[in-house]
Design a protein around this motif. Structure first.
Motif, PDB file in Angstrom:
ATOM      1  N   LEU A 176      -0.218  12.871   0.649  1.00  0.00           N
ATOM      2  CA  LEU A 176       0.385  12.752   1.970  1.00  0.00           C
ATOM      3  C   LEU A 176       0.401  11.268   2.321  1.00  0.00           C
ATOM      4  CD1 LEU A 176      -1.194  15.691   4.021  1.00  0.00           C
ATOM      5  CD2 LEU A 176       0.917  15.659   2.668  1.00  0.00           C
ATOM      6  N   ILE A 177       1.593  10.741   2.575  1.00  0.00           N
ATOM      7  CA  ILE A 177       1.760   9.319   2.884  1.00  0.00           C
ATOM      8  C   ILE A 177       2.070   9.199   4.372  1.00  0.00           C
ATOM      9  CG2 ILE A 177       3.063   7.220   2.360  1.00  0.00           C
ATOM     10  CD1 ILE A 177       3.814   8.551  -0.334  1.00  0.00           C
ATOM     11  N   PHE A 178       1.147   8.636   5.124  1.00  0.00           N
ATOM     12  CA  PHE A 178       1.299   8.515   6.574  1.00  0.00           C
ATOM     13  C   PHE A 178       1.809   7.128   6.948  1.00  0.00           C
ATOM     14  CE2 PHE A 178      -1.769  11.997   6.226  1.00  0.00           C
ATOM     15  CZ  PHE A 178      -1.241  12.913   7.124  1.00  0.00           C
ATOM     16  N   CYS A 179       2.972   7.099   7.595  1.00  0.00           N
ATOM     17  CA  CYS A 179       3.561   5.854   8.069  1.00  0.00           C
ATOM     18  C   CYS A 179       3.340   5.716   9.576  1.00  0.00           C
ATOM     19  CB  CYS A 179       5.061   5.836   7.786  1.00  0.00           C
ATOM     20  SG  CYS A 179       5.461   6.104   6.061  1.00  0.00           S
ATOM     21  N   ASN A 180       3.679   4.534  10.072  1.00  0.00           N
ATOM     22  CA  ASN A 180       3.581   4.289  11.512  1.00  0.00           C
ATOM     23  C   ASN A 180       2.152   4.509  12.014  1.00  0.00           C
ATOM     24  OD1 ASN A 180       4.491   3.545  14.028  1.00  0.00           O
ATOM     25  ND2 ASN A 180       5.557   5.476  14.459  1.00  0.00           N
ATOM     26  N   VAL A 181       1.202   3.968  11.269  1.00  0.00           N
ATOM     27  CA  VAL A 181      -0.208   4.084  11.641  1.00  0.00           C
ATOM     28  C   VAL A 181      -0.730   2.715  12.074  1.00  0.00           C
ATOM     29  CG1 VAL A 181      -0.688   6.045  10.145  1.00  0.00           C
ATOM     30  CG2 VAL A 181      -0.936   3.738   9.247  1.00  0.00           C
ATOM     31  N   SER A 182      -1.673   2.720  13.007  1.00  0.00           N
ATOM     32  CA  SER A 182      -2.256   1.461  13.464  1.00  0.00           C
ATOM     33  C   SER A 182      -3.604   1.192  12.809  1.00  0.00           C
ATOM     34  CB  SER A 182      -2.408   1.459  14.989  1.00  0.00           C
ATOM     35  OG  SER A 182      -3.150   2.575  15.419  1.00  0.00           O
ATOM     36  N   THR A 183      -4.425   2.260  12.712  1.00  0.00           N
ATOM     37  CA  THR A 183      -5.739   2.117  12.067  1.00  0.00           C
ATOM     38  C   THR A 183      -5.998   3.213  11.042  1.00  0.00           C
ATOM     39  OG1 THR A 183      -6.925   3.485  13.685  1.00  0.00           O
ATOM     40  CG2 THR A 183      -6.676   1.133  14.200  1.00  0.00           C
ATOM     41  N   GLY A 184      -5.195   4.269  11.081  1.00  0.00           N
ATOM     42  CA  GLY A 184      -5.384   5.380  10.154  1.00  0.00           C
ATOM     43  C   GLY A 184      -6.293   6.470  10.670  1.00  0.00           C
ATOM     44  N   ARG A 185      -6.882   6.278  11.853  1.00  0.00           N
ATOM     45  CA  ARG A 185      -7.840   7.264  12.344  1.00  0.00           C
ATOM     46  C   ARG A 185      -7.174   8.595  12.697  1.00  0.00           C
ATOM     47  NH1 ARG A 185     -12.548   7.091  16.938  1.00  0.00           N
ATOM     48  NH2 ARG A 185     -13.218   5.311  15.709  1.00  0.00           N
ATOM     49  N   ALA A 205      -6.591  -2.996   3.678  1.00  0.00           N
ATOM     50  CA  ALA A 205      -7.867  -2.279   3.638  1.00  0.00           C
ATOM     51  C   ALA A 205      -8.775  -2.663   4.796  1.00  0.00           C
ATOM     52  CB  ALA A 205      -8.567  -2.544   2.306  1.00  0.00           C
ATOM     53  N   SER A 206      -8.770  -3.937   5.158  1.00  0.00           N
ATOM     54  CA  SER A 206      -9.653  -4.422   6.226  1.00  0.00           C
ATOM     55  C   SER A 206      -9.262  -3.882   7.601  1.00  0.00           C
ATOM     56  CB  SER A 206      -9.650  -5.954   6.258  1.00  0.00           C
ATOM     57  OG  SER A 206      -8.335  -6.445   6.516  1.00  0.00           O
ATOM     58  N   LYS A 207      -8.034  -3.377   7.731  1.00  0.00           N
ATOM     59  CA  LYS A 207      -7.549  -2.881   9.015  1.00  0.00           C
ATOM     60  C   LYS A 207      -7.781  -1.379   9.206  1.00  0.00           C
ATOM     61  CE  LYS A 207      -5.673  -6.884  10.158  1.00  0.00           C
ATOM     62  NZ  LYS A 207      -6.208  -7.723  11.260  1.00  0.00           N
ATOM     63  N   ILE A 208      -8.228  -0.704   8.171  1.00  0.00           N
ATOM     64  CA  ILE A 208      -8.418   0.744   8.255  1.00  0.00           C
ATOM     65  C   ILE A 208      -9.701   1.060   9.021  1.00  0.00           C
ATOM     66  CG2 ILE A 208      -8.775   2.864   6.927  1.00  0.00           C
ATOM     67  CD1 ILE A 208      -7.106   1.645   4.710  1.00  0.00           C
ATOM     68  N   ASP A 209      -9.584   1.979   9.960  1.00  0.00           N
ATOM     69  CA  ASP A 209     -10.718   2.365  10.805  1.00  0.00           C
ATOM     70  C   ASP A 209     -11.855   2.920   9.945  1.00  0.00           C
ATOM     71  OD1 ASP A 209     -12.370   4.177  12.551  1.00  0.00           O
ATOM     72  OD2 ASP A 209     -10.966   3.463  14.061  1.00  0.00           O
ATOM     73  N   PRO A 210     -13.094   2.490  10.197  1.00  0.00           N
ATOM     74  CA  PRO A 210     -14.237   3.017   9.436  1.00  0.00           C
ATOM     75  C   PRO A 210     -14.357   4.537   9.514  1.00  0.00           C
ATOM     76  CG  PRO A 210     -14.885   1.070  10.679  1.00  0.00           C
ATOM     77  CD  PRO A 210     -13.505   1.412  11.131  1.00  0.00           C
ATOM     78  N   VAL A 211     -13.943   5.122  10.658  1.00  0.00           N
ATOM     79  CA  VAL A 211     -13.990   6.580  10.795  1.00  0.00           C
ATOM     80  C   VAL A 211     -13.033   7.234   9.807  1.00  0.00           C
ATOM     81  CG1 VAL A 211     -13.519   8.526  12.341  1.00  0.00           C
ATOM     82  CG2 VAL A 211     -14.718   6.518  13.201  1.00  0.00           C
ATOM     83  N   ALA A 212     -11.853   6.639   9.618  1.00  0.00           N
ATOM     84  CA  ALA A 212     -10.886   7.162   8.654  1.00  0.00           C
ATOM     85  C   ALA A 212     -11.468   7.144   7.245  1.00  0.00           C
ATOM     86  CB  ALA A 212      -9.592   6.353   8.707  1.00  0.00           C
ATOM     87  N   LYS A 213     -12.135   6.049   6.905  1.00  0.00           N
ATOM     88  CA  LYS A 213     -12.757   5.951   5.586  1.00  0.00           C
ATOM     89  C   LYS A 213     -13.869   6.982   5.430  1.00  0.00           C
ATOM     90  CE  LYS A 213     -11.929   0.952   5.192  1.00  0.00           C
ATOM     91  NZ  LYS A 213     -12.566  -0.374   5.029  1.00  0.00           N
ATOM     92  N   LYS A 214     -14.631   7.197   6.491  1.00  0.00           N
ATOM     93  CA  LYS A 214     -15.734   8.163   6.448  1.00  0.00           C
ATOM     94  C   LYS A 214     -15.202   9.576   6.255  1.00  0.00           C
ATOM     95  CE  LYS A 214     -19.952   9.667   6.934  1.00  0.00           C
ATOM     96  NZ  LYS A 214     -20.972   9.429   5.879  1.00  0.00           N
ATOM     97  N   ILE A 215     -14.116   9.912   6.949  1.00  0.00           N
ATOM     98  CA  ILE A 215     -13.528  11.244   6.806  1.00  0.00           C
ATOM     99  C   ILE A 215     -13.066  11.475   5.373  1.00  0.00           C
ATOM    100  CG2 ILE A 215     -11.559  12.696   7.461  1.00  0.00           C
ATOM    101  CD1 ILE A 215     -11.824  11.541  10.290  1.00  0.00           C
TER     102      ILE A 215
END
Length: 237
Positions: free
Chosen positions: A169-178, A201-211
């Motif tokens: 699943l490729i999500f576009c129009n995202v700000s942080t990915g959360r 990578a540095s812009k991705i929300d830590p919560v998104a990475k945790k999920i």
């Protein structure tokens, strides 16, 4: 069977047989469809009256590519098994065909044979964020993240998976990915991989990475132009 299910079965049988026959790796394509129907090698073997080792040999490539007669038997057996169980997979195919919201789905594509995630990620110049990349996908869906969250019901969200959850699943129009990751967290269906488009990578929300870590699906990021991405991914084999 109701007439609409008969029509769907005929369309699906044509699609399946065509994909297997035209595939560069028929065994892998047979395996893809068998897994999509959630049928074991033993059950398929019993249905076409061969030993499980014959099915295994076809899927692994140890036995020469099946002819049209065997392909037809395999396809009809998978459809028969689904019919006896209530035609759930056949009806799921109807949902896939009928769903087309261009505001939400920018592109959806099924591969004839599984594509390795490493190859997929390399094609779109993606950066690996987390998760095990040692797997294959059967297709992808490119989604406008904001419109999906605003417009889709839970049932419509499931249709983003096309025929198989073994997809990216490729999500576009995202700000942080959360937001898309939270949506996946509460969904009962999980993708084979998630791509966050337009983010470093540095812009991705830590919560998104945790999920992604908790749900154990690979998370990658790509900044490739969407039109270029679609063109490349459609031609990927």
């Amino acid at each position: 069977m109701q007439s609409n299910v008969v029509d769907l079965r005929a369309k699906l049988a044509e699609k399946m047989a065509g994909e297997i026959a035209l595939s560069g790796n028929p065994g892998e394509t047979i395996k893809k469809w068998r897994k999509s129907f959630e049928v074991s090698q033993i059950d398929l073997a019993n249905a076409i009256e061969v030993s499980p080792s014959v099915v295994s040999d076809y899927e692994s490539g140890r036995r020469k590519s099946p002819g049209t007669t065997i392909i037809s038997k395999i396809v009809e057996a998978l459809l028969d098994i689904d019919e006896k169980a209530g035609s759930h997979k056949i009806r799921a195919y109807e949902s896939m065909l009928s769903y087309a919201n261009p505001d939400v789905v920018l592109d959806i594509h099924e591969y004839r044979s599984p594509v390795t995630l490493e190859k997929f990620a390399g094609a779109i110049e993606a950066e690996h964020i987390s998760g095990n990349m040692d797997r294959s996908i059967n297709g992808y869906t490119i989604i406008d993240s904001i419109n999906a969250i605003i417009q889709l019901s839970s049932e419509e969200f499931y249709r983003l998976y096309g025929w198989s959850t073994e997809r990216a699943l490729i999500f576009c129009n995202v700000s942080t990915g959360r937001s898309p990751m939270v949506a996946l967290r509460v969904s009962s269906l999980k993708p084979a991989a998630v791509v966050l488009h337009g983010l470093e990578a540095s812009k991705i929300d830590p919560v998104a990475k945790k999920i992604a870590s908790v749900e154990t699906f690979p998370l990658i990021a790509s900044r490739m132009d969407i039109d270029s991405m679609i063109s490349i991914l459609k031609g990927l084999k």
